[in-house]
Every structure is written in C-alpha cells, then in structure tokens.
Scaffold this active site. Structure first.
Site, PDB file in Angstrom:
ATOM      1  N   HIS A 128      42.075  40.297  34.946  1.00  0.00           N
ATOM      2  CA  HIS A 128      43.370  40.631  35.536  1.00  0.00           C
ATOM      3  C   HIS A 128      44.521  40.557  34.540  1.00  0.00           C
ATOM      4  O   HIS A 128      45.650  40.925  34.880  1.00  0.00           O
ATOM      5  CB  HIS A 128      43.647  39.725  36.744  1.00  0.00           C
ATOM      6  CG  HIS A 128      44.316  40.442  37.879  1.00  0.00           C
ATOM      7  ND1 HIS A 128      44.406  39.926  39.148  1.00  0.00           N
ATOM      8  CD2 HIS A 128      44.926  41.650  37.950  1.00  0.00           C
ATOM      9  CE1 HIS A 128      45.037  40.762  39.945  1.00  0.00           C
ATOM     10  NE2 HIS A 128      45.373  41.822  39.230  1.00  0.00           N
ATOM     11  N   ASP A 151      45.094  38.458  45.769  1.00  0.00           N
ATOM     12  CA  ASP A 151      44.419  37.552  44.849  1.00  0.00           C
ATOM     13  C   ASP A 151      44.274  36.179  45.495  1.00  0.00           C
ATOM     14  O   ASP A 151      45.121  35.780  46.316  1.00  0.00           O
ATOM     15  CB  ASP A 151      45.265  37.419  43.573  1.00  0.00           C
ATOM     16  CG  ASP A 151      44.454  37.074  42.331  1.00  0.00           C
ATOM     17  OD1 ASP A 151      43.516  36.265  42.453  1.00  0.00           O
ATOM     18  OD2 ASP A 151      44.787  37.584  41.244  1.00  0.00           O
ATOM     19  N   HIS A 153      44.465  33.726  43.448  1.00  0.00           N
ATOM     20  CA  HIS A 153      45.239  32.984  42.458  1.00  0.00           C
ATOM     21  C   HIS A 153      46.577  33.673  42.201  1.00  0.00           C
ATOM     22  O   HIS A 153      46.696  34.892  42.339  1.00  0.00           O
ATOM     23  CB  HIS A 153      44.452  32.884  41.153  1.00  0.00           C
ATOM     24  CG  HIS A 153      43.040  32.415  41.332  1.00  0.00           C
ATOM     25  ND1 HIS A 153      41.986  33.292  41.528  1.00  0.00           N
ATOM     26  CD2 HIS A 153      42.518  31.168  41.385  1.00  0.00           C
ATOM     27  CE1 HIS A 153      40.866  32.599  41.685  1.00  0.00           C
ATOM     28  NE2 HIS A 153      41.158  31.309  41.595  1.00  0.00           N
ATOM     29  N   ASP A 155      48.248  33.781  39.244  1.00  0.00           N
ATOM     30  CA  ASP A 155      48.289  34.455  37.934  1.00  0.00           C
ATOM     31  C   ASP A 155      49.690  34.514  37.345  1.00  0.00           C
ATOM     32  O   ASP A 155      50.083  35.517  36.738  1.00  0.00           O
ATOM     33  CB  ASP A 155      47.702  35.872  38.039  1.00  0.00           C
ATOM     34  CG  ASP A 155      46.209  35.867  38.331  1.00  0.00           C
ATOM     35  OD1 ASP A 155      45.600  34.783  38.321  1.00  0.00           O
ATOM     36  OD2 ASP A 155      45.653  36.956  38.589  1.00  0.00           O
ATOM     37  N   HIS A 168      44.388  35.796  31.726  1.00  0.00           N
ATOM     38  CA  HIS A 168      44.223  36.447  33.030  1.00  0.00           C
ATOM     39  C   HIS A 168      44.888  35.629  34.137  1.00  0.00           C
ATOM     40  O   HIS A 168      45.074  36.137  35.245  1.00  0.00           O
ATOM     41  CB  HIS A 168      42.747  36.725  33.347  1.00  0.00           C
ATOM     42  CG  HIS A 168      41.942  35.549  33.793  1.00  0.00           C
ATOM     43  ND1 HIS A 168      40.792  35.693  34.561  1.00  0.00           N
ATOM     44  CD2 HIS A 168      42.072  34.213  33.592  1.00  0.00           C
ATOM     45  CE1 HIS A 168      40.277  34.501  34.800  1.00  0.00           C
ATOM     46  NE2 HIS A 168      41.033  33.594  34.222  1.00  0.00           N
ATOM     47  N   ASP A 261      42.550  41.867  43.093  1.00  0.00           N
ATOM     48  CA  ASP A 261      41.510  41.064  42.458  1.00  0.00           C
ATOM     49  C   ASP A 261      40.447  40.798  43.518  1.00  0.00           C
ATOM     50  O   ASP A 261      40.758  40.262  44.584  1.00  0.00           O
ATOM     51  CB  ASP A 261      42.123  39.753  41.966  1.00  0.00           C
ATOM     52  CG  ASP A 261      41.160  38.886  41.159  1.00  0.00           C
ATOM     53  OD1 ASP A 261      39.964  38.882  41.486  1.00  0.00           O
ATOM     54  OD2 ASP A 261      41.612  38.191  40.236  1.00  0.00           O
ATOM     55  N   ASP A 263      38.425  38.570  43.848  1.00  0.00           N
ATOM     56  CA  ASP A 263      38.258  37.190  44.292  1.00  0.00           C
ATOM     57  C   ASP A 263      39.205  36.821  45.428  1.00  0.00           C
ATOM     58  O   ASP A 263      39.126  35.710  45.972  1.00  0.00           O
ATOM     59  CB  ASP A 263      38.344  36.200  43.120  1.00  0.00           C
ATOM     60  CG  ASP A 263      39.752  35.970  42.579  1.00  0.00           C
ATOM     61  OD1 ASP A 263      40.738  36.208  43.285  1.00  0.00           O
ATOM     62  OD2 ASP A 263      39.857  35.511  41.420  1.00  0.00           O
ATOM     63  N   GLU A 306      38.270  42.175  38.182  1.00  0.00           N
ATOM     64  CA  GLU A 306      37.449  40.955  38.177  1.00  0.00           C
ATOM     65  C   GLU A 306      36.090  41.091  38.869  1.00  0.00           C
ATOM     66  O   GLU A 306      35.505  40.081  39.276  1.00  0.00           O
ATOM     67  CB  GLU A 306      38.231  39.770  38.768  1.00  0.00           C
ATOM     68  CG  GLU A 306      39.509  39.418  38.011  1.00  0.00           C
ATOM     69  CD  GLU A 306      39.291  38.621  36.726  1.00  0.00           C
ATOM     70  OE1 GLU A 306      38.137  38.291  36.423  1.00  0.00           O
ATOM     71  OE2 GLU A 306      40.295  38.347  36.035  1.00  0.00           O
TER      72      GLU A 306
END
Length: 337
Positions: A128, A151, A153, A155, A168, A261, A263, A306
């Site tokens: 990412h 996401d 996260h 980031d 990332h 992303d 995830d 990702e």
C-alpha cells in the site's frame, strides 16, 4: 450482471487502464509483488471487458531502471548520495526509503498520464505504499479529488511515530504533509517532495480496527474522519458509506479515488494478505462499498492492494484473488441483478 457505466468525469468510450505494480518494497514480507500477476492471470481483464469497459493493459510495471538498493544510483556505481549523512534516528528506521520514493514517483506519472487521457486507472498492488504514487497521480489530473481509504490499518504513521519503518504503513502521512520538511535538497525527505498534497478533509477511512497509538493521536489532532468497524457494526455499511461520502464529497461533485486494501476484509474472506486482522468487513460489506461508489458516477481511480499469494495455502490464495477480482468488478459496475 452489470449496469452501463455512467461516470460524470470519463468520456466515452469508457476505458480502464490496468496498472500492474508488482512491488513489495514498502514492507518486509515476500510475495505481495506477485499479487497483480495472479489477479490478471485470474481473468480480470476479460471480466472488466464483459462489463462494457474498454481495457488498456501494457503489461506489469517492472521498475527495472529503479535500483532495489536504496542508496545505489541508477547506473549501479557505488553511491555518492549524501543523504546517508543526513539520516537522523527517525529516518534511519525507514526501510528502502529511496527505492519506495522512486517507484511511487514512477507510478504517479503513469496514473496521471492515464487519467489525463480520460481513462480510469486501476492499480493492482503490490503493497500500500504505492498509494503515495496512485493518489498523487490522481490529484495531478483531478486537483479536487477526494480519497476513500478502505483498510484495517490507518497507514498514517509519520517518520517519528513508525515503529516498524515499513513505509506501507506511512503513505498518508506523506500525502497529508505530516512529516517535517526536508532539511536539505539531498536529504531522504527531499526525495518525497514530489508527493501531491491531499487536504485532510478530503480523506475518509472505512474499516479501521488495528490502529497504532501514534496514529490515533494523528487522526485526532488533524480531525481526520474515520469509520472503524465499531461504526460499521453500529450503523450498518449502507449508512457508513453515506456518512463517509457526506464528509468528503458533500455535494457529490468531487472525483473519487478509492483505495482498497484487501486486509480490510475479514481474514475468513481474504486470508492471503500480509497483515490480517480479525473482525473485518464481510464479503458483502466490502462489495457494497464498491457498488455504492460506482453508483455515485464519480469514481476516477481505484487501487486494489496487498493481495499476497505467498502467505497462505493454494485454496486461500485462490479465494483471495477471486475476491479481489470481484471487488474490482463491483467498483466498475457489476450488480447482483
């Protein structure tokens, strides 16, 4: 089934430009650079064409001319880069900072070029950190664009808050201009001065559930709008998407860059990714986000990041790649009926 793509910013014939970016330099786990290759080999281009889009794909970007050694010059001779001498403790933690900067700058130029031709860039990562490039390219072509970041996260670590040094986990701190200015033209930070500026009020998150302590402070300090899984549970994904759009695009007139992303999805849905976190978006919640953004008619760029085929068994890889293709199709107009 698909709807005829209707977009307020793209000319006819509607054209998608696939940018395969097999890049893993923003993090440490091997295999994420293979994600774009698996997605294309799964038939993604034909799937997009079946939705009524024209597709441009000139092969995966290989970044052959960009040195993997972060301090090696392009000609491969020993480096005389004086940035080494300017590294402080924060910069010293960063992994591959020059390599990431150079790759992302290359990606920004590619995204910008496609967008300025009236095409919709679909960037397949890769990690990412690439979003520094993709979003910069979008902002060069559409200076009023907003970003919807899906996401687990945030980031948004800065050079001071990052523990891992993996870039990332940092792209948004560069896009929002949260890092200190470069102390000199030959410093590491000067290599990121090409990054476009995204105003904080034009960023919104959906799906957060694994946010570092320093990142929580950053989100609060800069009043950045974020809908965690708590809000998804409380309000439902339909209302969350509407609230997200109301924040970054209240008049529904700004171009949208959707950066997804995988995830963000629960690991039971997309297991083959580098940093899976329990309690994520369901299959339908992830797809609803993409469907709803398509329905705005404002989508001008899409990232799918990702997917890592090296981190799970063959069936889990197949499942994650299939979901990734499906998310792209939903963002480009595929419907259930």
């Amino acid at each position: 089934m698909s709807t005829a793509p209707s977009n307020k910013f793209l000319p006819s014939p509607k054209t998608v430009a696939i940018l395969g970016c097999p890049f893993s330099g923003g993090q440490a786990k091997l295999g994420v650079d293979k994600g774009p290759i698996h997605l294309v080999e799964a038939g993604l281009i034909n799937q997009i064409e079946e939705l009524g889009w024209r597709v441009v794909f000139d092969g995966h970007h290989q970044f052959e001319d960009i040195p993997a050694d972060p301090l090696a010059p392009p000609n491969g001779n020993p480096s005389d880069d004086s940035a080494v001498s300017t590294l402080d403790a924060s910069l010293a933690r960063l992994k591959n900072p020059l390599f990431v900067a150079r790759v992302c700058e290359n990606v920004a130029a590619a995204v910008q070029a496609h967008a300025e031709r009236g095409q919709l860039p679909v960037t397949l990562g890769g990690d990412h950190s690439l979003a520094m490039g993709t979003i910069s390219g979008t902002l060069r072509a559409y200076d009023q664009a907003c970003v919807i970041w899906i996401d687990a996260h945030a980031d948004i670590n800065t050079i001071d808050s990052t523990d891992s040094g993996n870039i990332h986990g940092m792209p948004l701190s560069f896009l929002l201009g949260l890092n200190p200015p470069a102390p000199s033209p030959d410093s590491i930070l000067a290599q990121y001065e090409w990054v476009s500026h995204l105003p904080a009020e034009r960023l919104v998150y959906i799906g957060l559930r694994d946010v570092d302590k320093g990142e929580k402070a950053i989100l609060k300090k800069h009043n950045i709008k974020a809908f965690s899984m708590h809000e998804v549970d409380r309000y439902g994904i339909g209302q969350v998407v509407e609230m997200a759009l109301d924040h970054v695009n209240p008049q529904r007139d700004r171009p949208i860059h959707l950066s997804f992303d995988v995830d963000a999805l629960d690991p039971s849905v997309a297991p083959s990714t580098g940093t899976p976190v329990r309690g994520g978006l369901t299959f339908r919640e992830g797809h609803y986000i993409c469907e709803a953004i398509h329905e705005t008619g404002l989508l001008v760029a899409l990232d799918l990041m990702e997917v890592n085929p090296a981190l799970a068994d063959a069936e889990s890889v197949r499942q994650t790649v299939k979901v990734g293709c499906s998310l792209v199709r939903s963002a480009l107009g595929e419907t259930l009926l």
